[in-house]
Design a protein around this motif. Structure first.
Motif, PDB file in Angstrom:
ATOM      1  N   VAL A 175      52.006  -2.532   0.706  1.00 28.20           N
ATOM      2  CA  VAL A 175      53.318  -2.679   1.321  1.00 28.20           C
ATOM      3  C   VAL A 175      54.404  -2.669   0.267  1.00 28.20           C
ATOM      4  N   HIS A 193      57.362   0.116  -0.260  1.00 26.91           N
ATOM      5  CA  HIS A 193      58.763  -0.292  -0.309  1.00 26.91           C
ATOM      6  C   HIS A 193      59.485   0.410  -1.455  1.00 26.91           C
ATOM      7  N   ARG A 247      62.748  -6.627   1.423  1.00 28.07           N
ATOM      8  CA  ARG A 247      61.339  -7.038   1.473  1.00 28.07           C
ATOM      9  C   ARG A 247      61.071  -8.036   2.599  1.00 28.07           C
ATOM     10  N   PRO A 298      59.327  -6.406   6.657  1.00 29.02           N
ATOM     11  CA  PRO A 298      57.995  -6.430   7.277  1.00 29.02           C
ATOM     12  C   PRO A 298      57.641  -7.765   7.928  1.00 29.02           C
ATOM     13  N   SER A 355      53.106   1.652   5.331  1.00 31.90           N
ATOM     14  CA  SER A 355      52.601   0.529   4.534  1.00 31.90           C
ATOM     15  C   SER A 355      51.127   0.670   4.173  1.00 31.90           C
TER      16      SER A 355
END
Length: 226
Positions: free
Chosen positions: A23, A27, A97, A100, A218
């Protein structure tokens, strides 16, 4: 109430800290506007480098399993320390961040609103109108926040080299706008229930695709192995 909010914030921070590496790497890749092919190549290179590093450690150690484990832990710690030292804190990066972790709340609220409205359609005497109204209000608010954080996570631009990110970005934005429209409509004393039901059905359908594209970013392409 204060303790409840503090506990929720602590839980969110724990989720961010526990965020898996794929993930985090996704990002970074999407903030840099990498294409889907570039991201796949980057993942493969990272996996190859990791596998090669593990093999090199095993050969260099040539000793017991305990020695190999200790060496691996030392090098892993050095890598983390080096990454932390070379990365400056960015408020927009930090907020991105959070996307998610926060995005699951409006998803659950909108789906619960659709289910409550379905029950209300089948049993009008159930008196679930206030429940649906509350779920739409909170889902719309959460959707706007999650969308703003998503734009920070993926980088603020109108087009993306990654087709998956582009689909995810604009579908999420559309869901948030539809949620706001639903909240405005249901706020009226005599709201159009049919329009509300159509909006909730559209939001629920869009969420299926949106969740799939989010997982594609992700976890990697074809994450369901279909």
């Amino acid at each position: 109430m204060t303790k409840c909010i503090a506990s929720l914030l602590l839980l969110l921070l724990l989720l961010i800290v526990a965020m898996p590496l794929p993930v985090a790497s996704a990002h970074e890749a999407h903030r840099k506007d990498m294409s889907d092919a570039d991201i796949v190549e980057m993942r493969q290179a990272a996996e190859t480098a990791h596998d090669g590093g593990v093999e090199a450690l095993a050969e260099a150690a040539g000793g017991s399993a305990a020695n190999n484990g200790a060496m691996s832990a030392d090098i892993h710690g050095e890598m983390i320390a080096g990454h932390s030292a070379g990365t400056a804190f960015s408020p927009t990066d930090f907020l991105g961040r959070l996307h998610p972790a926060l995005v699951h709340f409006p998803i659950a609220l909108f789906l619960a609103a659709g289910l409550a409205e379905l029950i209300l359609f089948a049993r009008p005497e159930s008196g679930l109108e206030p429940t649906v109204r509350f779920l739409i209000y909170t889902g719309a608010a959460g959707g706007v926040i999650a969308t703003l954080l998503g734009w920070l996570a993926g980088g603020i631009r109108m087009s993306d080299r990654s087709e998956t990110l582009g689909l995810h970005r604009w579908t999420g934005t559309g869901i948030a706008l539809a949620g706001v429209v639903a909240a405005i409509i249901i706020y009226r004393e005599k709201s159009d229930r049919m329009l509300i039901r159509l909006l909730l059905a559209g939001i629920a359908t869009a969420l299926l695709f949106q969740s799939y594209w989010g997982a594609e970013m992700s976890l990697g392409p074809n994450h369901m192995n279909m």
